[in-house]
Design a protein around this motif. Sequence first.
Motif, mmCIF file in Angstrom:
data_model
loop_
_atom_site.group_PDB
_atom_site.id
_atom_site.type_symbol
_atom_site.label_atom_id
_atom_site.label_comp_id
_atom_site.label_asym_id
_atom_site.label_seq_id
_atom_site.Cartn_x
_atom_site.Cartn_y
_atom_site.Cartn_z
ATOM 1 N N ALA A 1 50.784 8.470 30.001
ATOM 2 C CA ALA A 1 50.392 9.670 30.732
ATOM 3 C C ALA A 1 49.233 9.354 31.661
ATOM 4 O O ALA A 1 48.331 8.582 31.329
ATOM 5 C CB ALA A 1 49.990 10.771 29.744
ATOM 6 N N LEU A 2 49.254 9.967 32.833
ATOM 7 C CA LEU A 2 48.238 9.744 33.853
ATOM 8 C C LEU A 2 47.406 11.000 34.023
ATOM 9 O O LEU A 2 47.938 12.082 34.235
ATOM 10 C CB LEU A 2 48.899 9.377 35.183
ATOM 11 N N VAL B 1 50.145 13.901 33.900
ATOM 12 C CA VAL B 1 51.513 13.750 34.394
ATOM 13 C C VAL B 1 52.069 12.397 33.979
ATOM 14 O O VAL B 1 51.330 11.502 33.553
ATOM 15 C CB VAL B 1 51.570 13.895 35.930
ATOM 16 N N TYR B 2 53.385 12.277 34.120
ATOM 17 C CA TYR B 2 54.063 11.009 33.844
ATOM 18 C C TYR B 2 54.672 10.504 35.142
ATOM 19 O O TYR B 2 55.340 11.251 35.857
ATOM 20 C CB TYR B 2 55.143 11.200 32.784
ATOM 21 N N ASP C 1 55.089 14.474 24.727
ATOM 22 C CA ASP C 1 56.424 15.047 24.916
ATOM 23 C C ASP C 1 57.045 14.693 26.259
ATOM 24 O O ASP C 1 58.156 15.126 26.571
ATOM 25 C CB ASP C 1 56.370 16.576 24.773
ATOM 26 N N GLY C 2 56.347 13.893 27.067
ATOM 27 C CA GLY C 2 56.904 13.466 28.340
ATOM 28 C C GLY C 2 56.890 14.526 29.423
ATOM 29 O O GLY C 2 57.435 14.308 30.514
ATOM 30 N N ILE C 3 56.279 15.666 29.165
ATOM 31 C CA ILE C 3 56.209 16.762 30.152
ATOM 32 C C ILE C 3 54.846 16.735 30.830
ATOM 33 O O ILE C 3 53.812 16.775 30.172
ATOM 34 C CB ILE C 3 56.445 18.128 29.489
ATOM 35 N N GLY C 4 54.859 16.652 32.160
ATOM 36 C CA GLY C 4 53.615 16.679 32.913
ATOM 37 C C GLY C 4 53.122 18.103 33.107
ATOM 38 O O GLY C 4 53.910 19.042 33.204
ATOM 39 N N ARG C 5 51.813 18.259 33.158
ATOM 40 C CA ARG C 5 51.213 19.586 33.322
ATOM 41 C C ARG C 5 50.083 19.515 34.339
ATOM 42 O O ARG C 5 49.193 18.668 34.221
ATOM 43 C CB ARG C 5 50.693 20.096 31.975
#
Length: 322
Positions: free
Chosen positions: A274-275, A266-267, A297-301
Motif C-alpha cells: 500500500a502507498l 492506495v495500491y 484488503d487491496g482497496i485504495g481509499r
Amino acid sequence: MTPERLSAATLRRIPVFIISGFLGSGKTTLLNRLLSHAPKSAVIINEFGATGIDQQILREHKVPLSTLVGGCLCCQVRGSLAPILKNLRMAWDVDNNYFERVIIETSGVANPEPILDILLKDRWLSARYSLQNAITTVSAIMDEQNFERFPEVTAQIAWADTVILTQNDLAETWQQQRIQAKLNQLAPAATCLIAVQGKIDPDVILNAGKKFRPRRYHELSALPSHEFSSISVQLTTPISWERLHNALTYLMTHYSEQLVRIKGMVYTTEQNQALMVNGAAGKLYPSSYLPPRSSDDGIGRLVFISHGEIKGLAETVQAQLL
C-alpha cells in the motif's frame, strides 16, 4: 477530608498530550515518531471525513487506538471524547501497565479549545488525567493567508504550550522568518521547536514541564461552525503511479484555492504494498510504501478536504482516477 475527596486526591493521574495543527502540517508524522519512542501510549485519533486514513500510518505500533471519524472534536464528535477517556481509564485501573500516557491527535480543522475544556472541567476526568502538553505543528510553507482565512489555525497556535515548526527543508529562509514572526505574535509564551528533516527529540516533548491552566467555571460559548467539507473515494483495483500522480497533481492545481488536503492509502500496479499519498498547500508530498499486513484488503481509499463545497468535485475525481 472526606473519604471520597481523599480517594480523588490520591488518584494517580495519567498524563495527556494533545497534538493539533492545520491540515498537512505533520501531526501524524510527529505522532508516529512519539510512538516509536514511547510505545506504551494510548492513542485517540480524530479525522475529518467519513474514511479514516491516519491510523494506517500507525499500524506498525501495537497501541490501544481509538478513531473518531466524520467530524471534529470541536463540533460533531465532541461528545464522543469523554466516554472514550472514561473507558480507557477503567481499563487502566484494571491493569496500570496497559499504557503510561494518552495522546490525542485532533483533526486538522479542529479548534482545540473544547478538548482542553473537557479535560480541565469534567470532574471525573480532571481527577484521573493530567493535561501535560498541548502541541501544535505548523508548516513553514503554509500560506500566510491561512491565518486570515481559517480561524482554526490561529486557535491551534494560541492554545499551544509547544509549537513545532515543520517542513523547514521545503521552505525558503524568508518563509521561515515570516512564520516564526507570526508564531511569536500568537503564542509568545509557547516553547517553539524546529523539526529538522521531520525529526525532533521526543523527550523534549514528553518531558516538558506542565504549564498552569486556570479551570473554566462558565460554559464554553458556541464555536463558529467551519466551512470545510470532504469526499471519500474507493479504488477497488490498483492504479498506475503515473496516472495517480497526474490525477492528483491536476486536482491540486485546478482547485488550488479550495482543495486544502488530499490524503489516502492506495495500491499501485507497480507494487503490492500500500502507498500512502499526501498533499496540501497546493503540492504533493513524497509518497511512501507501508509494510504489508494480513488485514490489507487491496482497496485504495482517498480523502479530499475542501474549504467550502466544490460542486462537481466527486465527478471530477472519479473521471480522473477511475
